[in-house]
Design an enzyme around this catalytic site. Structure first.
Site, PDB file in Angstrom:
ATOM      1  CB  THR A 376       6.613  13.393  -4.951  1.00 27.43           C
ATOM      2  OG1 THR A 376       6.753  11.908  -3.930  1.00 27.43           O
ATOM      3  CG2 THR A 376       6.927  14.375  -4.288  1.00 27.43           C
ATOM      4  CB  ILE A 395      -0.159  10.858  -1.542  1.00 28.37           C
ATOM      5  CG1 ILE A 395      -0.584  10.924  -3.176  1.00 28.37           C
ATOM      6  CG2 ILE A 395      -1.102  11.829  -0.748  1.00 28.37           C
ATOM      7  CD1 ILE A 395      -1.988  10.719  -3.716  1.00 28.37           C
TER       8      ILE A 395
HETATM    9  N1  GLY Z   1       8.064   9.535  -0.800  1.00 28.13           N
HETATM   10  C1  GLY Z   1       8.764   9.997  -1.378  1.00 28.13           C
HETATM   11  C2  GLY Z   1       9.697  10.959  -0.632  1.00 28.13           C
HETATM   12  O1  GLY Z   1       9.204  11.365   0.291  1.00 28.13           O
HETATM   13  O2  GLY Z   1      10.882  11.100  -0.848  1.00 28.13           O
END
Ligand code: GLY
Length: 566
Positions: A376, A395
């Protein structure tokens, strides 16, 4: 509460006096405007937009698209995210451009006939992707608040994709680490691996992405329709059909970014504005800050065993609540007001036994396991008018599902893993969920992203956020607390060693370096299990210290970011 008061008094007697942190570790300063981005090309592009008269939203659009080219590990147009935007009149907005489950998705899509989880199906390959939201989100915020032409803001990203850019050590290492995964998918192999015997890109190589440039050009000309309709959508559907994926043109056509009401947290005279559901970020952050507020953290000592215990015990019940209650509010009822209220948190604190480590199983019983991955990414921006953008997008894992949609250059997310794929079984971050976060068509998966903006007396004070999956929320909480409670500047607050607890697994994670053996022993004596972790979060933030004319910014050295401005 009585037991706790006794305990804190003991600590205060044992460790008297207040800490003041030396200001000798200086952050980067600019007087007018600033971008803190996770990758240097993008930071320079954002600063250039600001200097040319663009506002924070214009810069965010340019940075967001540039990162999709230069930071494919997490920057994206094939994923989704959240923005907290504060304008110069101090109005604050929350934009949800989170991915959603495809129409054909169902709650058991990752289970075999016996109900066992199909290994890696929610993480790797075509089935792992949610319907992307990033282009819709950047388009929507630009339509409402942007000042410069959309097409102009995409130009730097198009040039970087078409003419290429020089790969640095950081990207070369990431491409090397995931080479085996890219090799599984022909459309990814041809972009992320070279032809010939030595297929690995090296530091200093030029990296060109022609298909991505063509997709960006369609988006530049047609706006969001250049992604959700026409040629891009057709290529998406064709590749999905060929490879067993679920996303259709109808899914793409129907996608919409949504304005939400931000979560507001009053913390020691400051107001923290953060992301509401479908991100758990704002709610869990509220619970943590409400929970630590009654404590004199300075008196406990920064990163002392007692400081870590206070945070840990509060995070324990906040993350248990996350697993129990939180999901997409368009689909499930969540008692948000109650969860973020101070009286609720105080009641929970009153039940904590401060004489030893708490017990996660007795708080809420579910299976436990752990997982890993810090991806992230986050960027923070302020412009000369005082408009500010705090944006975290993703992603999910590094390079998402590892699938590039054939002919588009777009890396598909693996965000479906953020659903509770099987209630009670943890995801890649070790996070547990239940029915509230079960898969349903068009539902948004629960996130931990916590883009946040802090104001004081209606003035902008701080813009902050981080990647790190479940660890995002504790990272953001610690940076905010380091500034407000310990008087650190933004550099010190971001660089300070971090710790993390998320209810399950019942372990305190400590960064590898930065905690003394004495501190660790004190925690172990109290009954805590400890686990070392290389890094926790990569926070990128900026703030204006009281009485200062300058903005100060810092890109976390745990990552590869840069501060730029004027
Ligand atoms: N994919 C990590 C989050 O959205 O927390």
């Amino acid at each position: 509460m009585r037991i706790y008061t006794f305990w804190v008094l003991l600590v205060c007697i044992a460790i008297p006096g207040k800490e003041t942190f030396s200001r000798s570790f200086r952050p980067v300063k600019f007087s007018q405007a600033m971008v803190v981005a996770p990758e240097p090309y993008a930071a320079d592009i954002g600063a250039d937009v600001l200097q040319k008269g663009g506002n924070a939203v214009d810069a965010a659009v340019a940075v967001g698209f540039a990162l999709a080219v230069t930071y494919p590990q997490a920057g994206n147009i094939g994923g989704g995210g959240f923005i907290i935007y504060r304008d110069a009149d101090n109005d604050v907005y929350a934009l949800d451009y989170r991915e959603k489950a495809p129409l054909k998705a169902g709650r058991n899509m990752y289970l075999d006939e016996e109900g066992n989880i199909l290994e890696n199906a929610s993480l790797l390959g075509y089935l792992a992707g949610g319907v992307p939201g990033t282009v819709a989100g950047l388009w929507k915020i630009h339509r409402k608040f942007g000042k410069l032409e959309w097409i102009q803001l995409l130009q730097p990203a198009i040039e970087l994709a078409e003419q290429g850019f020089i790969i640095d050590e950081y990207l070369a290492g990431a491409l090397r680490a995931y080479a085996e995964d890219f090799a599984r998918f022909p459309s990814s192999r041809k972009i992320f691996l070279k032809e010939g015997p030595d297929s690995l890109y090296k530091e200093g190589d030029r990296f060109i992405q022609k298909d991505l440039a063509a997709t960006l050009k369609r988006i530049a000309r047609q706006g969001a329709d250049g992604f959700y309709k026409g040629k891009t959508a057709l290529l998406f559907e064709q590749d999905m059909q060929k490879n067993g994926g679920l996303i259709t043109r109808e899914d793409l056509n129907r996608y919409e970014a949504v304005w939400r009401d931000p979560i507001e947290i009053d913390y020691r005279g400051y107001k923290v504005h953060s992301m509401p559901l479908p991100s758990s970020g704002g709610i869990v952050l509220a619970q943590i800050l409400n929970g630590v507020e009654p404590y004199d953290l300075q008196a406990l000592g920064h990163n002392s065993a007692d400081h870590i215990r206070v945070f840990t015990e509060i995070a324990r019940f906040a993350y248990a609540d996350r697993a129990r209650f939180l999901g997409d509010m368009d689909f499930v009822d969540v008692p948000v007001e109650k969860l973020i209220s101070k009286p609720y948190t105080r009641k929970r604190i009153a039940r904590i036994n401060w004489f030893g480590a708490g017990d996660s199983d007795s708080l809420l019983s579910m299976n436990q396991l752990t997982g890993e991955s810090p991806q992230t990414t986050h960027f923070s921006i302020v412009d000369r008018w005082g408009n500010a953008v705090s944006s975290t997008y993703t992603i999910n894992g590094n390079f998402g599902s590892k699938v590039v949609i054939e002919g588009t250059g777009v890396l598909l997310n693996n965000e479906m893993d953020d659903f509770s794929v099987k209630p009670g079984v943890p995801n890649m971050f070790g996070l547990l969920g239940n029915e509230a976060n079960a898969i349903e068509p068009e539902k948004r998966m629960l996130s931990s992203m916590t883009p946040s903006i802090v104001t004081r007396n209606d003035s902008l004070f701080m813009v902050i956020g981080s990647p790190g999956g479940s660890r995002i929320i504790t990272t953001v909480a610690q940076v905010i607390s380091n500034v407000i409670d310990f008087g650190m500047n933004i550099r010190q607050a971001i660089e300070a060693p971090r710790f993390h607890h998320q209810w399950q697994p019942d372990v305190i994670f400590l960064e590898d370096s930065g905690f003394s053996r004495d501190t660790e022993n004190l925690l172990k004596i109290r009954g805590y299990k400890l686990q070392k972790m290389r890094t926790i979060g990569i926070a990128n933030g900026l703030m204006r210290a009281n009485h200062s004319k300058n903005w100060q910014g810092w890109a976390d050295p745990r990552g590869n970011g840069k501060v730029n401005g004027y």
